[in-house]
Scaffold this motif. Structure first.
Motif, PDB file in Angstrom:
ATOM      1  N   SER A  30       6.776   5.396  -6.698  1.00  0.00           N
ATOM      2  CA  SER A  30       5.776   5.689  -5.658  1.00  0.00           C
ATOM      3  C   SER A  30       5.979   7.066  -5.046  1.00  0.00           C
ATOM      4  O   SER A  30       5.083   7.599  -4.389  1.00  0.00           O
ATOM      5  CB  SER A  30       5.856   4.656  -4.524  1.00  0.00           C
ATOM      6  OG  SER A  30       5.537   3.382  -5.013  1.00  0.00           O
ATOM      7  N   TYR A  65       4.308   7.361   3.352  1.00  0.00           N
ATOM      8  CA  TYR A  65       5.137   6.457   2.552  1.00  0.00           C
ATOM      9  C   TYR A  65       6.542   6.404   3.118  1.00  0.00           C
ATOM     10  O   TYR A  65       7.131   7.444   3.433  1.00  0.00           O
ATOM     11  CB  TYR A  65       5.179   6.954   1.104  1.00  0.00           C
ATOM     12  CG  TYR A  65       5.950   6.023   0.192  1.00  0.00           C
ATOM     13  CD1 TYR A  65       5.416   4.797  -0.186  1.00  0.00           C
ATOM     14  CD2 TYR A  65       7.217   6.371  -0.275  1.00  0.00           C
ATOM     15  CE1 TYR A  65       6.125   3.936  -0.997  1.00  0.00           C
ATOM     16  CE2 TYR A  65       7.927   5.519  -1.101  1.00  0.00           C
ATOM     17  CZ  TYR A  65       7.378   4.293  -1.456  1.00  0.00           C
ATOM     18  OH  TYR A  65       8.075   3.437  -2.267  1.00  0.00           O
ATOM     19  N   GLY A  74       9.313   0.541   1.061  1.00  0.00           N
ATOM     20  CA  GLY A  74       8.682   1.034  -0.164  1.00  0.00           C
ATOM     21  C   GLY A  74       7.190   0.802  -0.105  1.00  0.00           C
ATOM     22  O   GLY A  74       6.590   0.361  -1.079  1.00  0.00           O
ATOM     23  N   ALA A  75       6.617   1.075   1.070  1.00  0.00           N
ATOM     24  CA  ALA A  75       5.181   0.883   1.255  1.00  0.00           C
ATOM     25  C   ALA A  75       4.659   1.948   2.206  1.00  0.00           C
ATOM     26  O   ALA A  75       5.433   2.634   2.865  1.00  0.00           O
ATOM     27  CB  ALA A  75       4.927  -0.509   1.834  1.00  0.00           C
ATOM     28  N   ASN A  76       3.335   2.030   2.266  1.00  0.00           N
ATOM     29  CA  ASN A  76       2.732   2.954   3.217  1.00  0.00           C
ATOM     30  C   ASN A  76       2.785   2.381   4.621  1.00  0.00           C
ATOM     31  O   ASN A  76       2.689   1.167   4.818  1.00  0.00           O
ATOM     32  CB  ASN A  76       1.270   3.212   2.827  1.00  0.00           C
ATOM     33  CG  ASN A  76       1.155   4.188   1.680  1.00  0.00           C
ATOM     34  OD1 ASN A  76       2.049   5.004   1.459  1.00  0.00           O
ATOM     35  ND2 ASN A  76       0.058   4.109   0.941  1.00  0.00           N
TER      36      ASN A  76
END
Ligand SMILES: *[C@@H]1O[C@H](CO)[C@@H](O)[C@H](O)[C@H]1NC(C)=O
Ligand SMILES: *[C@@H]1O[C@H](CO)[C@@H](O)[C@H](O)[C@H]1NC(C)=O
Ligand SMILES: *[C@@H]1O[C@H](CO)[C@@H](O)[C@H](O)[C@H]1NC(C)=O
Ligand SMILES: *[C@@H]1O[C@H](CO)[C@@H](O)[C@H](O)[C@H]1NC(C)=O
Ligand SMILES: *[C@@H]1O[C@H](CO)[C@@H](O)[C@H](O)[C@H]1NC(C)=O
Ligand SMILES: *[C@@H]1O[C@H](CO)[C@@H](O)[C@H](O)[C@H]1NC(C)=O
Ligand SMILES: *[C@@H]1O[C@H](CO)[C@@H](O)[C@H](O)[C@H]1NC(C)=O
Ligand SMILES: *[C@@H]1O[C@H](CO)[C@@H](O)[C@H](O)[C@H]1NC(C)=O
Ligand SMILES: *[C@@H]1O[C@H](CO)[C@@H](O)[C@H](O)[C@H]1NC(C)=O
Ligand SMILES: *[C@@H]1O[C@H](CO)[C@@H](O)[C@H](O)[C@H]1NC(C)=O
Length: 872
Positions: free
Chosen positions: A697, A727, A746-748
């Motif tokens: 990502s 992010y 590990g995400a927005n």
């Protein structure tokens, strides 16, 4: 790609030949001594002469130079083809390692010749030219490598495209050119023919083609979807350095081993800089400095663009607007205030018999020559000009002398650094039909001032002597806008140095358009055709040497617009004449990442608030915040643009105060990163994937970055927005402003309500951040402040960091430096390292994050010796 040509122009060429018809080469006499491989390459069939003349005999040299660096060189057996001069870009010596111990392996196919490079540990193929033939002609060199699907390729600068390069139908053109508004999908001011290829868990590697000729590099897919990268150069040899990584920052360090470690920058150069083209007179320059103070915004360095020059001639001052005595007083006053002063020096020298910089240079024969032996002429700011041949030894002498005279602290202007602009080189002559003398008149160069000099008004500037009195009309004042050698690697004879048949897609037009004619012969017998992309590099080398001669023992500061591989060893760079737009605000991040992490130029930044056009208040506030987290931080605008000093809007002033306060408290943190960069090649700013190389990502992110390796900066990105979605990798972070922990997954994450004076910044868990306890008005004052250390434990409860200290300005500090490591193991905090820099500055306190509440352990502790403590 191939142009249809009149038959007469291609006698030796099979009609309609394309590169697919070229025969390639066959390898013979392959000698594989352990660690070195050599072979002869001969044309494997009839010459195709597709864009020029095929060279029948080549040589291959492969060296396992270090365990992580493989050198592959394909060159003409006659050694006529141009090779980059060693004195311009010194090559690293080979350590002659054995191939069996090397991280990269070379293998070749003999007929037709092709080669591949694989990673020893995994067998992963990194570069493979099989399936397409090498073409090596007098004015066209072609090589193609296969790539995996969806490759993550970065670099091949200078450009204003995304940091991760597009993989389909994408072309990078390398041809240094003046590029106002930094157009997308175009060649810009510099050439850096190296890329980083990141393959996630399989590792990263680097590929550097040491070639200064103009080229198109295509990244594309075949009709059947196979991914490739191909080089199409109009000359030079194929001189490759393959760098094994395997981590992305390993690749950066290995690239620095080839092109040289970046120059260490002085402490003060990390302060805030202000410039504008169009300051009316020396009083106005002083007034800007005074206004920054009045607005309580720390200004470290004031700059002068070409305004100060008499009729735009370098090494002169306008006698009415910038009289020498007032300029001397300006520099002295700035120094008394603890501030600095930098002035511009362009390469175009006015050709005028009563202009001594020209006549002294002409007597020494330092200027580039036309074919009749007269000075080659063109047009630049001063009018009809000539350009120095920086390769000539007497040119350095002359340039050093001019700089020493004009900037003599006793009789001239005592500058702290020099700024080299227009050094691509830019020529106002658009094409070969130009008559320089006539164009200079027609284009009003130098521009004549339209307003009379101002009179004193009895309005003094606080902090300046009484004779600095700006005009009451304030910001209204404007000027009007505006020899053949053989066997010596100096270039094959009998080439068309003007219009080679293979065209690179230079956005300025033909090769010689708006620059120096490419058929000019340099003093060493090479030609601008081959050396064009290094004109700026050779100029900054001369400027750096001159500054060193002027102030021996102190670190020179040179800012350059034009660059080539290796320029970071000599200078800082700004991203040129960008636009006051949200788009260029965003683009500055991709540019920072490319220069700092891939091209080994750490001291970089954009013109904050944009150079061309009107800076809008909200955008300028955001840019004041973003720019504060880039190594080089300067507000600069064009003459035709409205004034955009931070103090002109209260909102921007607030944003700038907050940004500079944080920047200055963090200054030693980034100075430490600069020291690391100049001693190991570790990047001063990191793309997210440099820290999280396995997290796919992160690979495409170029709207966030790490300032150093501990601070994640996630600015507002959308136009005029007050929120940002960014992010956050799977790790623990701490808000830099509030110290609140924030667990990334590990995400927005979306931050709403990001006010115009806010920028999201997070401390990465696992790091120790050294901060000065408070900011200061100048970096000299800052250097006396005590420290506070912020311990930001990682998921494992531990943290490490470091602090480098020295006097901030000496070129060689000897043992008088401290390089202190910090380690927190969950209970005990410990410092180790060297303590050669003696200082009264202490660590006042250590704040440990990660518990219910931050825990503060009060000092003070001396920074002249190790200390430790344990928290129960
Ligand atoms: C490597 O080999 C070259 C050529 O034989 C030699 O000139 C050079 O000194 C060697 N370098 C080292 C570090 O041994
Ligand atoms: C290079 O590519 C060719 C053609 O695709 C392939 O046959 C060869 O195995 C590759 N080389 C290596 C080292 O994998
Ligand atoms: C990419 O490939 C396509 C299809 O072959 C072609 O039309 C295009 O011109 C290529 N682009 C570049 C930049 O080479
Ligand atoms: C130098 O010559 C130019 C052009 O002839 C003239 O305009 C200028 O005044 C002269 N400058 C000096 C300092 O004599
Ligand atoms: C370069 O080419 C131009 C255009 O043909 C010609 O006028 C000029 O004399 C040439 N210059 C040199 C230095 O050969
Ligand atoms: C400056 O003073 C001179 C002489 O007193 C006068 O002629 C001139 O108009 C004044 N200039 C301006 C811009 O006021
Ligand atoms: C400096 O500030 C004064 C007072 O606000 C203002 O009148 C003047 O225009 C400013 N000058 C510059 C050059 O910013
Ligand atoms: C985060 O948002 C960006 C922009 O909308 C998007 O491209 C990206 O895929 C998102 N990343 C994740 C991990 O969801
Ligand atoms: C934004 O901030 C204001 C003032 O601090 C607050 O009143 C408002 O609720 C916040 N809005 C959001 C969406 O967080
Ligand atoms: C800068 O100087 C001003 C005026 O002396 C003072 O009020 C201010 O606190 C100083 N700022 C810093 C950051 O030291």
């Amino acid at each position: 790609m191939k142009r249809l040509l009149p038959l007469l122009a291609c006698t030796a060429r099979a009609f309609g030949a394309t590169i697919e018809d070229c025969p390639g080469y066959t390898a013979s006499n392959v000698v594989d001594a352990d660690g070195t491989l050599t072979a002869d390459l001969t044309l494997f069939g009839d010459a195709c002469n597709v864009y020029s003349t095929d060279l029948p005999d080549l040589k291959l040299l492969v060296e396992y130079q270090t365990e992580t660096r493989l050198h592959v060189k394909i060159f003409d057996a006659g050694l006529d083809v141009f090779q980059v001069q060693d004195h311009i870009l010194p090559r690293p010596p080979s350590q002659n390692v054995s191939s069996s111990g090397a991280a990269l392996q070379f293998s070749l196919e003999e007929s037709p010749f092709s080669f591949s490079v694989t990673r020893s540990s995994s067998g992963e193929v990194l570069f493979n030219t099989t399936g397409s033939q090498l073409v090596f002609e007098s004015q066209y060199v072609y090589l193609k490598t296969q790539l995996p699907q969806n490759p993550n390729i970065y670099g091949l600068g200078e450009h204003s495209d995304s940091f991760r390069l597009p993989t389909e139908n994408y072309q990078r053109v390398l041809w240094n050119s003046e590029s106002p508004f930094i157009p997308r999908l175009s060649n810009l001011y510099g050439s850096h023919p190296n890329y980083l290829d990141h393959r996630g868990g399989a590792g990263s590697h680097g590929v550097f083609l040491l070639n200064s000729n103009g080229m198109n590099i295509n990244i594309n897919q075949t009709d059947t979807g196979e991914q490739f990268l191909e080089y199409n150069a109009i000359g030079g040899i194929l001189d490759f350095y393959f760098l094994a990584g395997p981590s992305p920052s390993d690749v950066s360090r290995q690239y620095a081993e080839v092109v040289g470690l970046p120059a260490m920058m002085s402490y003060w150069t990390f302060g805030f800089h202000q410039c504008k083209y169009g300051y009316w007179d020396v009083n106005m320059v002083a007034e800007v400095v005074g206004n920054y103070s009045a607005a309580n915004i720390p200004l470290e360095t004031m700059w002068s663009d070409i305004d100060y020059m008499d009729l735009r001639q370098v090494f002169t001052t306008d006698p009415e607007r910038f009289p020498l005595d007032k300029m001397r007083e300006l520099a002295d006053t700035l120094h008394q205030r603890g501030q600095h002063y930098i002035m511009m020096l362009d390469p175009g020298i006015h050709r005028l018999d009563n202009y001594s910089t020209f006549t002294r240079g002409d007597e020494k024969g330092v200027f580039l020559k036309a074919d009749d032996g007269s000075n080659y002429r063109g047009v630049q700011w001063a009018g009809e000009v000539v350009w120095p041949d920086w390769i000539a030894p007497q040119t350095q002498e002359w340039w050093t002398d001019e700089i020493s005279r004009f900037f003599d602290p006793e009789s001239g202007i005592d500058i702290d650094g020099a700024w080299n602009d227009m050094n691509e080189a830019s020529n106002f002559c658009p094409d070969v039909n130009c008559d320089p003398a006539q164009l200079a008149i027609d284009s009003n160069n130098p521009p004549q001032p339209t307003n009379p000099p101002r009179n004193n008004t009895g309005r003094p500037i606080p902090g300046f002597p009484d004779d600095f009195q700006p005009d009451p009309t304030g910001l209204a004042g404007r000027l009007q806008p505006r020899q053949e050698a053989s066997g010596q690697m100096k270039g094959l004879p009998d080439r068309d140095l003007f219009s080679p048949e293979y065209r690179i897609n230079n956005h300025r037009g033909d090769l010689s358009d708006s620059t120096l004619y490419t058929n000019i012969t340099n003093v060493d017998g090479t030609h601008q055709y081959d050396t064009h992309n290094m004109y700026g590099l050779t100029m900054i080398t001369a400027t750096r040497n001159a500054l060193l001669a002027r102030r021996p023992g102190r670190r020179p500061f040179v800012l350059t617009r034009s660059t080539f591989a290796g320029a970071g060893t000599r200078a800082a760079h700004w991203f040129g004449d960008n636009n006051s737009s949200w788009d260029d605000y965003r683009t500055s991040i991709a540019q920072l990442l490319a220069f700092a992490a891939v091209h080994q130029m750490p001291m970089v930044g954009s013109d904050v608030c944009g150079f061309n056009g009107d800076a809008e208040e909200h955008m300028c506030a955001r840019w004041a915040l973003l720019g504060a987290f880039m190594p080089f931080y300067r507000n600069h605008a064009d003459m035709s643009a409205p004034f955009q000093e931070f103090y002109l809007w209260e909102l921007v002033a607030q944003a700038a105060r907050k940004a500079i306060d944080a920047r200055y408290r963090l200054l030693d943190y980034v100075y430490t990163a600069m020291y690391r960069s100049s001693t190991t090649g570790a990047p001063i700013a990191n793309p997210l994937f440099f820290i999280y190389p396995a997290d796919a990502s992160t690979f495409g992110i170029d709207t966030q970055f790490f300032y150093g390796d501990a601070l994640l900066v996630s600015p507002v990105i959308e136009d005029d927005a007050e929120s940002v979605t960014y992010y956050l990798p799977d790790d623990i972070f701490y808000d830099f402003w509030t110290l609140e922990p924030m667990r990334g997954t590990g995400a927005n994450v979306t931050a709403d309500n990001v006010t115009w004076t806010d920028i999201p910044v997070h401390i990465r868990g696992g790091t120790v951040l050294p901060l000065r306890v408070e900011s200061a008005n100048t970096t000299a004052e800052l250097h006396q402040k005590n420290f506070q250390l912020i311990v930001a434990p990682g998921l494992d409860g531990k943290a490490v960091g470091s602090l480098y200290l020295d006097d901030g300005d000496s070129l060689d500090v000897g043992d008088e430096k401290s390089d202190i490591s910090f380690a927190w193991d969950g209970t005990t905090f410990k410092t180790t390292g060297t303590f050669g820099y003696s200082t009264d500055v202490a660590v006042e306190s250590v704040v440990v994050l990660g518990g219910e509440q931050p825990v503060t352990q009060e000092g003070p502790w001396s920074l002249n010796e190790p200390f430790e403590f344990t928290l129960s």
